[in-house]
Design an enzyme around this catalytic site. Structure first.
Site, PDB file in Angstrom:
ATOM      1  N   SER A  66     -14.259   8.715   1.721  1.00 38.60           N
ATOM      2  CA  SER A  66     -13.817   9.432   2.908  1.00 38.60           C
ATOM      3  C   SER A  66     -13.104   8.484   3.870  1.00 38.60           C
ATOM      4  O   SER A  66     -13.630   7.426   4.215  1.00 38.60           O
ATOM      5  CB  SER A  66     -15.020  10.063   3.604  1.00 38.60           C
ATOM      6  OG  SER A  66     -14.603  10.801   4.732  1.00 38.60           O
ATOM      7  N   GLY A  67     -11.883   8.872   4.285  1.00 39.95           N
ATOM      8  CA  GLY A  67     -11.117   8.038   5.217  1.00 39.95           C
ATOM      9  C   GLY A  67     -10.188   7.052   4.546  1.00 39.95           C
ATOM     10  O   GLY A  67      -9.593   6.211   5.216  1.00 39.95           O
TER      11      GLY A  67
ATOM     12  N   THR B  22      -5.630  12.672   1.867  1.00 40.69           N
ATOM     13  CA  THR B  22      -4.895  13.845   2.349  1.00 40.69           C
ATOM     14  C   THR B  22      -3.465  13.486   2.718  1.00 40.69           C
ATOM     15  O   THR B  22      -2.525  14.229   2.430  1.00 40.69           O
ATOM     16  CB  THR B  22      -5.624  14.459   3.564  1.00 40.69           C
ATOM     17  OG1 THR B  22      -6.932  14.875   3.158  1.00 40.69           O
ATOM     18  CG2 THR B  22      -4.881  15.654   4.112  1.00 40.69           C
TER      19      THR B  22
ATOM     20  N   ASN C 235     -14.138   9.325   9.371  1.00 37.79           N
ATOM     21  CA  ASN C 235     -12.742   9.741   9.248  1.00 37.79           C
ATOM     22  C   ASN C 235     -12.443  10.773  10.326  1.00 37.79           C
ATOM     23  O   ASN C 235     -13.158  11.766  10.449  1.00 37.79           O
ATOM     24  CB  ASN C 235     -12.515  10.336   7.844  1.00 37.79           C
ATOM     25  CG  ASN C 235     -11.082  10.714   7.585  1.00 37.79           C
ATOM     26  OD1 ASN C 235     -10.213  10.524   8.424  1.00 37.79           O
ATOM     27  ND2 ASN C 235     -10.827  11.264   6.412  1.00 37.79           N
TER      28      ASN C 235
ATOM     29  N   SER D 105     -11.192  14.335   8.354  1.00 43.09           N
ATOM     30  CA  SER D 105     -11.829  14.401   7.041  1.00 43.09           C
ATOM     31  C   SER D 105     -11.712  15.807   6.451  1.00 43.09           C
ATOM     32  O   SER D 105     -11.991  16.804   7.120  1.00 43.09           O
ATOM     33  CB  SER D 105     -13.300  14.015   7.168  1.00 43.09           C
ATOM     34  OG  SER D 105     -13.953  14.122   5.922  1.00 43.09           O
ATOM     35  N   SER D 106     -11.284  15.886   5.191  1.00 41.84           N
ATOM     36  CA  SER D 106     -11.247  17.186   4.488  1.00 41.84           C
ATOM     37  C   SER D 106     -12.676  17.604   4.192  1.00 41.84           C
ATOM     38  O   SER D 106     -13.398  16.898   3.502  1.00 41.84           O
ATOM     39  CB  SER D 106     -10.459  17.069   3.179  1.00 41.84           C
ATOM     40  OG  SER D 106      -9.136  16.701   3.417  1.00 41.84           O
TER      41      SER D 106
ATOM     42  N   GLY E 117     -13.729  12.857  -0.189  1.00 44.85           N
ATOM     43  CA  GLY E 117     -14.057  11.572  -0.793  1.00 44.85           C
ATOM     44  C   GLY E 117     -15.559  11.344  -0.858  1.00 44.85           C
ATOM     45  O   GLY E 117     -16.350  12.033  -0.207  1.00 44.85           O
TER      46      GLY E 117
ATOM     47  N   GLU F 236     -19.013  10.030   0.063  1.00 48.50           N
ATOM     48  CA  GLU F 236     -19.450   9.711   1.423  1.00 48.50           C
ATOM     49  C   GLU F 236     -20.955   9.509   1.506  1.00 48.50           C
ATOM     50  O   GLU F 236     -21.732  10.098   0.752  1.00 48.50           O
ATOM     51  CB  GLU F 236     -18.997  10.798   2.410  1.00 48.50           C
ATOM     52  CG  GLU F 236     -19.498  12.199   2.110  1.00 48.50           C
ATOM     53  CD  GLU F 236     -18.846  13.242   3.013  1.00 48.50           C
ATOM     54  OE1 GLU F 236     -17.732  12.996   3.499  1.00 48.50           O
ATOM     55  OE2 GLU F 236     -19.464  14.291   3.226  1.00 48.50           O
TER      56      GLU F 236
END
Length: 1102
Positions: free
Chosen positions: A112-113, A117, A162, A165-166, A389, A391
């Protein structure tokens, strides 16, 4: 400005930043990989290759190399021609899809981050830019690009790791026609993190759309939707975080609304979407208190607004949140019983309704995008996988477990296709190969999803959920006990007092089982479904299409079952495509540029398996292709293989490779495939193929250009003839002559082109005879461009280092519009006079008719007037002052034309009169007699086409576009104001029984989870795989490098910026290969793969 400021990032000669492709590293270990990535990151080179795999390091800032210039640079270029870039990977995908007629996909992975994306957005932008198409295709492109801000608003949120973050997974398929035009698409979404709607961790936010609405709502929306500050809403004020650095919620709300319009949502639908978002926030402000052992709404003031926004009866909403109906069956009879809830159950029901509304609204938006770009039949597609991602948080729940499971599956795909399958393919094809050890995370995937004995975590979880009751107190502890008893001895599993630990490929993660069973069940009671189906708004009714009375058979589908099926379906989809990989690396947890945490990056390098990837790529073969496909692609290289090889395919491939003299150690032939070791060998094949096609293309172009040129010059000849018709006699040898334009080859005469502007086109060039005041002839090079008429002579240099040399000198430059008139005789001679304000020029040219026609056109273009032409047999012209003698004074001269006996002009000069005698030519009424017999009507339709092109376009078509409806929407009443049965309530005061956020500081949050995780058993197995190293080069001795012939070189003394497309730009001290030297001072050379001209006085030979 210093020379360094002029560097474009691709020049790569400011200084060396590691290696572009880590296959070329001298040492292959984790430290060397991390060091190379750091060098490049610190110099703003965020992309690096491992063969075809792209490594991307998040720069946490906007970089300058994502413009249209880079898109043009990477379009159609080979991978080695430019520095690593996400555009290079996107171009490779797009071209492979068209060349091989196979679907492509890109798998973007990382924690994540790490920038997944953003990478996905750049790929979609690139494909949209380089693919062609008309209005329909452009509409599809607009929807593809606008889907990003829309889905990010409703599906992304700020987390501690993030800022964007998605919180859902997305697989976007861009569908193409056979011509490579994007004409459709499809989005598949996975596991939206619904729990974020009702609660967030400290320092995090809910989904962006809530904050965008509060910041960007219009005054009308603020009044109708009851908009207040974010601290007013319980669903938002628990985390204490309302703003995100570098994010403008008000501006992004405008972009979200625009995106809704582009994807085809009507103004009414857009209003209803915002209405539901606001309704969820107001629903969260309902709180409950105990009254006689059951829950009641604490303040009924807060009931009015959610009931009003959702279009339901206020009393019914209160009833369904505090009680539920249960069906009881006894002795064949069924009976419905109303069961009251306690405060905990009521809060759970309220949250379940809020989560269901939001997740179904999100699904509606995805469906709206899919409907707008759906295609009847699929041809080709490029899939872009952008998924949450890996996490680790302070408290990891059911959502983190599902997210990390999907990441395990993606890692397994990477291992299967880049490490396992590649090595197995070598063995199957009989290629000599030394196996390379690696950690295969299939053991972790089986631990989570296995249906065989021992059962995986998800199967055990489903079993517990199948036996739990309504609320399920104690079910989570039952789950923990079953996990300990059934898989407690697994080496990748441990338990702790509140949950369990999984040794993932990316490290150990501790999961808290509290809420696992409830979130896995993911049930919505029939009472709430019926409540929403009773809404006054058809939009909300359509979000709940279930039939509550339908008989349910078998186990209900659980969340884990659903994500497991989605993950396996996704893997199946990806396996059917040709995969490409982007491995994203997060350099720090501070989210600041140029901050490099060595241990964090090293950990990611280890678990991503980059070292093993380099070793397999380095020892293996960069390219492999089935014999049949290889023969089909390169058949054009030899006569024997074109158009089709007749015989054994393997022998055909061998024939092709020998024909291009490829060294035998650069390829191996397997049982059904050819394996080529170095990318350079493949580039050689591609280059030779391009040359062959270029050669044939030139033959076709030459024939077509000849055809069009003949037609063009016939047209010109007729137009020129019309200028002289009935005014001047014509020469027998010239009336049917083809017009050439350039009679002195200016393309190869830089000494003449130096006087012409850089981007000026030369329409006509010829050597003419000019007569001076004494009627002495002298040759001049005459050049006509759209702006100027040039006359160039030659003189001997009288002083300086070039003394005695003959040099070209610009004698006259006349602006076309400054020409006053042109005079000619009525006989067939070649004389003409250019009249200008200062003095006139008497010239003689065999190609005067062609020059006159072009000059006539250019004059009309520049001045919007017709060029005055004078025809007389006694012509007068002005001469300029030329000295002190009797011949030197300014004045005028005359030319007297008279009939002679021959076609050759006879000149007899006297003091101020030149007599010219010439025989009679063709009559003044003569026209060209040679006609073009070609059947093509290419030029015949030109006039009618140009008339059509000026027709006004249909403006009605534009009025139906989504953007137009928004202008009309401003005057409309919103959906809410059209309600007849509900009066808009007033917004309760902030202090009226609303649960404010606890003013007392909460417990100090432990941020240890942000540190690099323990690698666990997976890390131990990875380290073991490095102990057995293969012998470099398979034990063979290093080959002696072949000597390359030395080409002449020069070193730049000064920086030079190219002034035209055929020139080279360089900086001081650059070394340039010299191809040719020219006495004009302009040399031709090669620098960084580009050839062009450059000034010889800017360099010195070495």
């Amino acid at each position: 400005m210093g020379s360094k400021d002029r560097y474009h990032w691709q020049t790569q000669n400011v200084k060396v930043s590691g290696v572009d492709d880590m296959v070329l590293l001298s040492k292959i270990n984790d430290d060397a990989i991390v060091d190379n990535l750091k060098k490049r990151y610190m110099d703003d080179y965020i992309f690096t290759y491992i063969g075809p795999v792209l490594i991307s390091v998040n720069p946490f800032k906007q970089l300058p190399y994502f413009t249209d210039k880079e898109i043009e640079l990477y379009q159609g270029a080979a991978q080695y021609e430019n520095p690593p870039h996400v555009y290079a990977l996107a171009d490779n995908m797009y071209r492979n899809m068209l060349i091989d007629a196979e679907n492509q996909c890109v798998i973007i992975s990382g924690e994540s981050g790490a920038g997944k994306t953003v990478a996905a957005k750049y790929i979609m932008t690139y494909v949209s830019k380089v693919s062609g198409g008309g209005p329909k295709v452009q509409h599809v492109k607009d929807i593809i690009l606008q889907s990003n801000p829309l889905l990010e608003a409703f599906g992304n949120a700020k987390t501690v790791r993030n800022n964007n973050s998605s919180r859902f997974g997305k697989y976007f398929e861009i569908q193409f026609s056979r011509g490579g035009e994007p004409d459709g698409g499809k989005i598949s979404n996975f596991l939206l993190e619904k729990s974020r709607v009702v609660s967030q961790n400290q320092g995090e936010r809910s989904f962006h759309i809530f904050y965008q609405l509060l910041e960007g709502a219009s005054p009308e929306h603020r009044e109708n939707l009851g908009i207040a500050g974010p601290d007013y809403y319980y669903y938002l004020n628990q985390s204490g975080t309302y703003r995100v650095e570098d994010m403008n919620d008000k501006q992004e709300f405008s972009e979200t609304m625009n995106a809704m319009a582009v994807v085809g949502l009507s103004a009414e639908e857009q209003s209803t979407v915002l209405q539901i978002v606001a309704g969820i926030l107001h629903l969260g402000n309902l709180s409950f208190q105990e009254s006689g052992n059951y829950a009641v709404v604490e303040s009924e003031d807060f009931l009015a607004f959610p009931a009003y926004l959702l279009g339901v009866d206020q009393e019914r909403l209160k009833e369904k949140l505090t009680s539920r109906t249960m069906d009881s069956k006894w002795g064949g009879k069924s009976e419905s019983i109303a069961v009251t809830m306690n405060t905990e159950q009521a809060s759970f029901t309220r949250n379940a309704l809020a989560k269901a509304l939001y997740s179904r609204l999100f699904d509606f938006l995805v469906d709206a995008i899919n409907k707008a770009i759906e295609k009847e039949h699929e041809e080709f597609n490029i899939g872009v996988l952008d998924i949450y991602g890996f996490e680790i948080f302070q408290q990891n729940g059911f959502e983190q477990f599902c997210i990390n499971f999907v990441n395990e599956k993606l890692q397994q795909i990477f291992i299967e296709l880049t490490l396992k399958a590649e090595q197995e393919e070598y063995v199957q094809e009989g290629i000599r190969w030394t196996p390379i050890e690696y950690f295969n995370n299939k053991v972790v995937c089986d631990l989570i999803e296995s249906k065989a004995n021992p059962l995986g975590i998800m199967c055990i979880l489903d079993d517990v959920c199948a036996t739990m009751h309504a609320k399920g107190e104690g079910a989570d502890q039952t789950l923990l006990q079953k996990l300990q008893s059934q898989i407690g001895t697994h080496e990748h599993f441990n338990s702790w007092n509140k949950g369990f630990i999984v040794h993932h490929y990316a490290g150990k993660v501790s999961y808290d089982v509290n809420g696992f069973c409830e979130r896995n069940r993911d049930v919505l009671f029939n009472d709430l479904i019926e409540l929403m189906q009773s809404s006054e708004f058809p939009f909300i009714q359509d979000l709940f299409p279930e039939n509550p009375n339908a008989e349910k058979k078998g186990r209900p589908t659980t969340a884990s079952n659903k994500i497991k099926k989605q993950a396996n379906d996704l893997v199946g989809t990806l396996m059917k495509c040709t995969p490409h990989y982007i491995r994203c690396v997060k350099p720090n947890e501070t989210k600041r540029p140029r901050d490099w945490e060595e241990s964090r990056v090293k950990h990611q390098v280890e678990y991503l398996g980059l070292r093993e990837n380099i070793r397999v790529r380095r020892a293996g073969y960069a390219y492999r292709r089935l014999f049949r496909k290889f023969l089909h692609r390169y058949a054009i290289l030899t006569r024997e293989t074109w158009p089709e090889w007749r015989g054994d395919e393997k022998q055909g491939v061998l024939h092709l490779l020998r024909s291009v003299h490829m060294d035998s150690d650069q390829f191996q032939l397997g049982k059904s495939k050819v394996f080529i070791k170095a990318p350079e060998s493949l580039f050689l094949l591609e280059e030779m193929r391009e040359r062959k096609y270029n050669g044939y293309a030139r033959v076709i172009q030459k024939a077509w250009r000849k055809h069009t040129a003949v037609r063009k010059y016939i047209l010109m000849r007729e137009e020129a003839s019309d200028i002289l018709l009935h005014k001047k006699e014509r020469r027998r040898n010239s009336i049917n002559r083809n017009f050439m334009g350039d009679y002195i080859g200016t393309e190869h005469r830089p000494e003449l082109r130096q006087f012409v502007g850089r981007r000026e086109r030369i329409d006509f060039a010829d050597v003419v005879v000019k007569y001076d005041r004494r009627f002495r002839p002298v040759k001049r090079d005459l050049l006509l461009t759209p702006k100027f008429l040039y006359m160039i002579g030659r003189e001997k240099v009288k002083q300086g280092p070039e003394k005695g040399l003959i040099k070209e000198v610009l004698k006259r430059q006349i602006e076309v519009e400054k020409i006053q008139s042109v005079s000619l005789s009525t006989l067939q001679d070649d004389f003409f006079i250019i009249h200008e304000q200062q003095y006139d020029s008497l010239l003689e040219s065999s190609f005067k008719t062609e020059l006159l026609s072009l000059l006539y056109k250019r004059y009309e273009e520049r001045s919007q007037r017709k060029l005055p032409l004078k025809f007389n047999n006694l012509l007068e012209f002005k001469v300029k002052k030329g000295g002190w003698g009797p011949w030197g004074s300014a004045g005028s001269r005359q030319i007297q034309f008279q009939l002679g006996s021959t076609d050759q002009a006879f000149l007899k000069p006297s003091s101020k009169v030149l007599s010219v005698s010439i025989g009679a030519g063709l009559p003044k009424s003569s026209r060209p007699t040679r006609k073009d017999k070609r059947k093509s009507g290419h030029f015949g339709d030109r006039q009618s086409n140009s008339r059509d092109s000026g027709a006004p376009r249909n403006s009605a078509a534009r009025q139906g576009q989504p953007g137009h409806s928004r202008a009309q929407a401003a005057g409309r009443l919103s959906t809410l104001l059209r309600q007849a049965s509900v009066v808009q309530p007033t917004l309760p005061r902030q202090g009226a029984s609303l649960r404010p956020r606890d003013p007392r500081p909460g417990p100090q949050v432990n941020m240890d989870f942000m540190s690099v995780p323990d690698q666990g058993v997976a890390g131990l197995q990875r380290r073991r795989s490095t102990e057995s190293k293969p012998v470099p080069g398979g034990g063979r001795s290093k080959p002696v490098p072949k000597t390359r012939p030395r080409t002449p070189q020069c070193q730049a003394l000064y920086a030079y910026d190219a002034q035209d497309t055929d020139e080279l730009s360089f900086n001081a001290d650059d070394v340039i290969e010299i191809v040719t030297e020219d006495s004009s001072g302009w040399w031709f050379g090669r620098l960084r793969g580009k050839e062009g001209m450059f000034p010889g006085n800017y360099v010195k030979k070495i």
